[in-house]
Design a protein around this motif. Structure first.
Motif, PDB file in Angstrom:
ATOM      1  N   LYS A   9      -6.905   7.071  12.327  1.00 35.37           N
ATOM      2  CA  LYS A   9      -8.344   7.362  12.275  1.00 35.37           C
ATOM      3  C   LYS A   9      -9.204   6.121  12.085  1.00 35.37           C
ATOM      4  CE  LYS A   9      -8.151  11.869  12.470  1.00 35.37           C
ATOM      5  NZ  LYS A   9      -8.704  12.621  13.550  1.00 35.37           N
ATOM      6  N   ASN A  10      -8.779   5.205  11.181  1.00 33.48           N
ATOM      7  CA  ASN A  10      -9.610   4.047  10.866  1.00 33.48           C
ATOM      8  C   ASN A  10      -8.746   2.917  10.333  1.00 33.48           C
ATOM      9  OD1 ASN A  10     -11.664   2.318  10.315  1.00 33.48           O
ATOM     10  ND2 ASN A  10     -12.652   3.593   8.775  1.00 33.48           N
ATOM     11  N   ASP A  11      -8.157   2.149  11.238  1.00 42.36           N
ATOM     12  CA  ASP A  11      -7.261   1.078  10.803  1.00 42.36           C
ATOM     13  C   ASP A  11      -8.006  -0.118  10.214  1.00 42.36           C
ATOM     14  OD1 ASP A  11      -8.337   0.053  13.119  1.00 42.36           O
ATOM     15  OD2 ASP A  11      -6.420  -0.491  14.027  1.00 42.36           O
ATOM     16  N   ALA A  12      -9.334  -0.159  10.346  1.00 49.35           N
ATOM     17  CA  ALA A  12     -10.113  -1.282   9.833  1.00 49.35           C
ATOM     18  C   ALA A  12     -10.179  -1.311   8.307  1.00 49.35           C
ATOM     19  CB  ALA A  12     -11.524  -1.251  10.409  1.00 49.35           C
ATOM     20  N   ILE A  13      -9.799  -0.229   7.636  1.00 48.93           N
ATOM     21  CA  ILE A  13      -9.844  -0.226   6.168  1.00 48.93           C
ATOM     22  C   ILE A  13      -8.650  -0.961   5.561  1.00 48.93           C
ATOM     23  CG2 ILE A  13     -11.193   1.900   6.068  1.00 48.93           C
ATOM     24  CD1 ILE A  13      -8.657   3.395   5.260  1.00 48.93           C
ATOM     25  N   PHE A  14      -7.680  -1.325   6.391  1.00 44.50           N
ATOM     26  CA  PHE A  14      -6.486  -2.035   5.928  1.00 44.50           C
ATOM     27  C   PHE A  14      -6.593  -3.513   6.268  1.00 44.50           C
ATOM     28  CE2 PHE A  14      -5.154   2.354   6.473  1.00 44.50           C
ATOM     29  CZ  PHE A  14      -4.593   2.592   5.237  1.00 44.50           C
ATOM     30  N   GLY A  24       3.795   8.116   3.608  1.00 45.61           N
ATOM     31  CA  GLY A  24       3.888   7.644   4.989  1.00 45.61           C
ATOM     32  C   GLY A  24       3.019   8.458   5.925  1.00 45.61           C
ATOM     33  N   ALA A  25       2.986   9.765   5.722  1.00 51.92           N
ATOM     34  CA  ALA A  25       2.158  10.632   6.560  1.00 51.92           C
ATOM     35  C   ALA A  25       0.673  10.332   6.362  1.00 51.92           C
ATOM     36  CB  ALA A  25       2.448  12.099   6.244  1.00 51.92           C
ATOM     37  N   VAL A  26       0.271  10.119   5.112  1.00 55.38           N
ATOM     38  CA  VAL A  26      -1.133   9.796   4.831  1.00 55.38           C
ATOM     39  C   VAL A  26      -1.488   8.439   5.437  1.00 55.38           C
ATOM     40  CG1 VAL A  26      -2.789   9.256   2.990  1.00 55.38           C
ATOM     41  CG2 VAL A  26      -1.264  11.224   2.761  1.00 55.38           C
ATOM     42  N   VAL A  65      15.244  13.526  -4.773  1.00 58.97           N
ATOM     43  CA  VAL A  65      14.533  14.458  -3.893  1.00 58.97           C
ATOM     44  C   VAL A  65      13.027  14.212  -3.983  1.00 58.97           C
ATOM     45  CG1 VAL A  65      13.971  16.895  -3.525  1.00 58.97           C
ATOM     46  CG2 VAL A  65      16.336  16.199  -3.921  1.00 58.97           C
ATOM     47  N   GLU A  66      12.520  14.036  -5.191  1.00 57.23           N
ATOM     48  CA  GLU A  66      11.090  13.787  -5.386  1.00 57.23           C
ATOM     49  C   GLU A  66      10.661  12.452  -4.767  1.00 57.23           C
ATOM     50  OE1 GLU A  66       8.552  15.630  -6.424  1.00 57.23           O
ATOM     51  OE2 GLU A  66       9.912  17.314  -6.728  1.00 57.23           O
ATOM     52  N   ILE A  67      11.495  11.433  -4.896  1.00 58.31           N
ATOM     53  CA  ILE A  67      11.182  10.125  -4.301  1.00 58.31           C
ATOM     54  C   ILE A  67      11.105  10.250  -2.786  1.00 58.31           C
ATOM     55  CG2 ILE A  67      12.071   7.796  -3.875  1.00 58.31           C
ATOM     56  CD1 ILE A  67      13.166   7.872  -6.774  1.00 58.31           C
ATOM     57  N   ASP A  68      12.079  10.930  -2.188  1.00 59.29           N
ATOM     58  CA  ASP A  68      12.057  11.128  -0.733  1.00 59.29           C
ATOM     59  C   ASP A  68      10.785  11.843  -0.292  1.00 59.29           C
ATOM     60  OD1 ASP A  68      14.486   9.861  -0.433  1.00 59.29           O
ATOM     61  OD2 ASP A  68      15.647  11.729  -0.341  1.00 59.29           O
ATOM     62  N   TYR A  69      10.401  12.863  -1.051  1.00 57.04           N
ATOM     63  CA  TYR A  69       9.194  13.613  -0.717  1.00 57.04           C
ATOM     64  C   TYR A  69       7.946  12.731  -0.854  1.00 57.04           C
ATOM     65  CZ  TYR A  69       5.581  17.147  -0.600  1.00 57.04           C
ATOM     66  OH  TYR A  69       4.471  17.860  -0.268  1.00 57.04           O
ATOM     67  N   ALA A  70       7.861  11.961  -1.932  1.00 52.86           N
ATOM     68  CA  ALA A  70       6.701  11.099  -2.171  1.00 52.86           C
ATOM     69  C   ALA A  70       6.564  10.043  -1.076  1.00 52.86           C
ATOM     70  CB  ALA A  70       6.798  10.442  -3.546  1.00 52.86           C
ATOM     71  N   VAL A  71       7.673   9.446  -0.676  1.00 56.35           N
ATOM     72  CA  VAL A  71       7.642   8.438   0.390  1.00 56.35           C
ATOM     73  C   VAL A  71       7.221   9.078   1.710  1.00 56.35           C
ATOM     74  CG1 VAL A  71       9.078   6.878   1.771  1.00 56.35           C
ATOM     75  CG2 VAL A  71       9.286   6.890  -0.722  1.00 56.35           C
ATOM     76  N   SER A  72       7.745  10.262   1.981  1.00 58.76           N
ATOM     77  CA  SER A  72       7.381  10.973   3.204  1.00 58.76           C
ATOM     78  C   SER A  72       5.896  11.310   3.227  1.00 58.76           C
ATOM     79  CB  SER A  72       8.213  12.251   3.318  1.00 58.76           C
ATOM     80  OG  SER A  72       7.808  13.018   4.414  1.00 58.76           O
ATOM     81  N   MET A  73       5.383  11.803   2.111  1.00 61.99           N
ATOM     82  CA  MET A  73       3.973  12.167   2.034  1.00 61.99           C
ATOM     83  C   MET A  73       3.078  10.928   2.152  1.00 61.99           C
ATOM     84  SD  MET A  73       1.921  14.247  -0.911  1.00 61.99           S
ATOM     85  CE  MET A  73       2.626  15.842  -0.528  1.00 61.99           C
ATOM     86  N   SER A 116       0.838  -1.209   0.000  1.00 62.31           N
ATOM     87  CA  SER A 116       0.000   0.000   0.000  1.00 62.31           C
ATOM     88  C   SER A 116       0.864   1.246   0.000  1.00 62.31           C
ATOM     89  CB  SER A 116      -0.913   0.014   1.231  1.00 62.31           C
ATOM     90  OG  SER A 116      -1.777  -1.085   1.227  1.00 62.31           O
ATOM     91  N   LEU A 117       1.911   1.231   0.798  1.00 63.64           N
ATOM     92  CA  LEU A 117       2.824   2.375   0.865  1.00 63.64           C
ATOM     93  C   LEU A 117       3.574   2.544  -0.452  1.00 63.64           C
ATOM     94  CD1 LEU A 117       3.913   4.614   2.672  1.00 63.64           C
ATOM     95  CD2 LEU A 117       5.643   3.028   3.482  1.00 63.64           C
ATOM     96  N   LEU A 118       3.987   1.447  -1.055  1.00 65.13           N
ATOM     97  CA  LEU A 118       4.684   1.498  -2.342  1.00 65.13           C
ATOM     98  C   LEU A 118       3.792   2.085  -3.430  1.00 65.13           C
ATOM     99  CD1 LEU A 118       7.063   0.779  -4.210  1.00 65.13           C
ATOM    100  CD2 LEU A 118       6.023  -1.473  -4.472  1.00 65.13           C
ATOM    101  N   VAL A 119       2.551   1.637  -3.511  1.00 60.07           N
ATOM    102  CA  VAL A 119       1.624   2.143  -4.527  1.00 60.07           C
ATOM    103  C   VAL A 119       1.349   3.625  -4.303  1.00 60.07           C
ATOM    104  CG1 VAL A 119      -0.757   1.981  -5.372  1.00 60.07           C
ATOM    105  CG2 VAL A 119       0.590  -0.094  -5.033  1.00 60.07           C
ATOM    106  N   ALA A 120       1.097   4.005  -3.061  1.00 60.44           N
ATOM    107  CA  ALA A 120       0.803   5.413  -2.764  1.00 60.44           C
ATOM    108  C   ALA A 120       1.986   6.308  -3.117  1.00 60.44           C
ATOM    109  CB  ALA A 120       0.445   5.572  -1.287  1.00 60.44           C
TER     110      ALA A 120
END
Length: 99
Positions: A77-82, A68-70, A58-66, A27-31
């Motif tokens: 908020k709702n871990d049941a969706i995973f 991860g934050a999401v 730089v863009e990859i680092d930013y995308a992974v950080s973003m 999920s993190l990889l796709v996001a």
């Protein structure tokens, strides 16, 4: 820990649903990949590999950080969706309780 390795006198009292963390990696990889694709979609092809790779890193680092934050916010908020898995919880049997 396997059920046969549990301490004597403990039995499964029930199960708790918990997020299945190993399954969250894809999920993190796709996001992160989607964020990266959107942010770099309008980039022109470049000849200078050194500069291109630096900008992309730089863009990859930013995308992974973003991503991860999401993911972190959604989990809070709702871990049941995973994907979930059942984790047993144990209780002492009557023979182990002091009298």
């Amino acid at each position: 820990m396997l059920h046969s390795e549990c301490a004597v006198g403990l039995e499964v009292g029930g199960y708790n649903e918990r997020p299945d963390w190993p399954k969250l990696g894809p999920s993190l990889l796709v996001a992160a990949s989607m964020i990266l694709a959107i942010r770099t979609a309008k980039w022109a092809a470049r000849h200078d590999e050194r500069l291109s790779n630096l900008d992309l890193a730089v863009e990859i680092d930013y995308a992974v950080s973003m991503a991860g934050a999401v993911l972190s916010k959604l989990m809070a908020k709702n871990d049941a969706i995973f994907p979930q898995r059942k984790e047993p919880w144990y209780q002492a049997t009557d023979e182990d309780t002091p009298k």
